[in-house]
Design an enzyme around this catalytic site. Structure first.
Site, PDB file in Angstrom:
ATOM      1  CB  THR A   1       1.618  -0.131   5.553  1.00 29.36           C
ATOM      2  OG1 THR A   1       1.061  -1.444   5.526  1.00 29.36           O
ATOM      3  CG2 THR A   1       2.964  -0.141   4.848  1.00 29.36           C
TER       4      THR A   1
ATOM      5  CG  HIS B   1       3.415  -9.260   1.353  1.00 29.92           C
ATOM      6  ND1 HIS B   1       4.348 -10.058   0.729  1.00 29.92           N
ATOM      7  CD2 HIS B   1       2.938  -9.998   2.382  1.00 29.92           C
ATOM      8  CE1 HIS B   1       4.425 -11.214   1.338  1.00 29.92           C
ATOM      9  NE2 HIS B   1       3.577 -11.206   2.354  1.00 29.92           N
TER      10      HIS B   1
ATOM     11  CG  ASP C   1      -8.457  -0.050   4.270  1.00 33.31           C
ATOM     12  OD1 ASP C   1      -7.745  -1.041   4.538  1.00 33.31           O
ATOM     13  OD2 ASP C   1      -9.670  -0.013   4.545  1.00 33.31           O
TER      14      ASP C   1
ATOM     15  CG  PHE D   1       0.159  -9.498  -0.604  1.00 29.56           C
ATOM     16  CD1 PHE D   1      -0.756  -8.754   0.138  1.00 29.56           C
ATOM     17  CD2 PHE D   1       0.927  -8.835  -1.554  1.00 29.56           C
ATOM     18  CE1 PHE D   1      -0.894  -7.391  -0.079  1.00 29.56           C
ATOM     19  CE2 PHE D   1       0.793  -7.469  -1.763  1.00 29.56           C
ATOM     20  CZ  PHE D   1      -0.121  -6.745  -1.019  1.00 29.56           C
TER      21      PHE D   1
ATOM     22  CG  ASP E   1      -2.362 -10.684  -5.303  1.00 32.08           C
ATOM     23  OD1 ASP E   1      -3.317  -9.882  -5.268  1.00 32.08           O
ATOM     24  OD2 ASP E   1      -1.177 -10.332  -5.145  1.00 32.08           O
TER      25      ASP E   1
ATOM     26  CG  HIS F   1      -6.034  -2.648  -6.091  1.00 32.40           C
ATOM     27  ND1 HIS F   1      -5.357  -3.777  -6.507  1.00 32.40           N
ATOM     28  CD2 HIS F   1      -6.033  -2.697  -4.737  1.00 32.40           C
ATOM     29  CE1 HIS F   1      -4.966  -4.472  -5.446  1.00 32.40           C
ATOM     30  NE2 HIS F   1      -5.368  -3.841  -4.363  1.00 32.40           N
TER      31      HIS F   1
END
Length: 193
Positions: free
Chosen positions: A7, A11, A68, A148, A151, A176
């Site tokens: 990634t 964040h 993802d 972020f 949220d 999640h």
């Protein structure tokens, strides 16, 4: 154990590092010299996560994992879903994405939504998928300063505050991504690189 997290989202990197046990050292794309934005052209979260791990393995030779994730809103036929980061048409513009979502939700009584995360792991030539879901409600306005993405407009079930109001400590236990990372951690604890 060292493992690359595919990634460029700082964040997500910080969030996942905070969730994983101390026995797993997360290496960022920057640390392996990867600065390119890996294309996410699949039609599913599973597909995008797999595209990222395959890219890193092919171009850098590392076993790794990628996620993802997205927000799925029931009354909007589970959109923005896989297009969550670019829902407004502007990639990675959280404010524009939230504004579009709130506009689309105006006047809708059904506010049910869910955050879903899919983690792909490429380890020793094998691919594995882990998922995590947290159900909740979409607010009518943005609330909170933490977190972020979406949220500030998502209240998880059994709570009265948005993820942005709850703060990282609580979010990192119930989100999640936390649920998907827990499955990844359980798998890694019984398998080694």
């Amino acid at each position: 154990m060292k493992l690359v997290f595919a990634t460029n989202n700082t964040h997500k990197l910080e969030e996942v590092r905070a969730m994983l046990s101390d026995s797993i050292e997360i290496v960022s794309l920057k640390e392996i010299g990867c600065s390119e934005d890996i294309p996410e052209t699949a039609e599913t979260m599973e597909g995008n996560a797999l595209l990222k791990v395959r890219y890193i393995k092919e171009h850098y030779g590392y076993d790794c994992f990628a996620d993802d994730s997205g927000l799925e809103v029931e009354v909007l036929n589970n959109t923005p879903g896989v297009y969550s980061a670019r829902y407004s048409g502007i990639p990675h513009d959280a404010e524009a994405n939230m504004n579009k979502l709130l506009q689309e939700m105006e006047g809708k009584a059904n506010r049910k939504g869910r955050f879903r995360s899919v983690i792909a792991l490429l380890l020793n030539g094998e691919e594995y998928l882990f998922d995590g879901i947290v159900n909740g409600q979409i607010t009518k306005e943005k609330r909170g300063e933490n977190g972020f993405g979406y949220d500030p407009v998502f209240i998880p079930d059994d709570y009265t505050q948005t993820f942005a109001e709850l703060g990282d400590h609580i979010k990192n236990q119930i989100s999640h991504r936390a649920r998907a990372v827990a499955k990844l951690t359980a798998f890694l604890s019984t398998n080694s690189i």
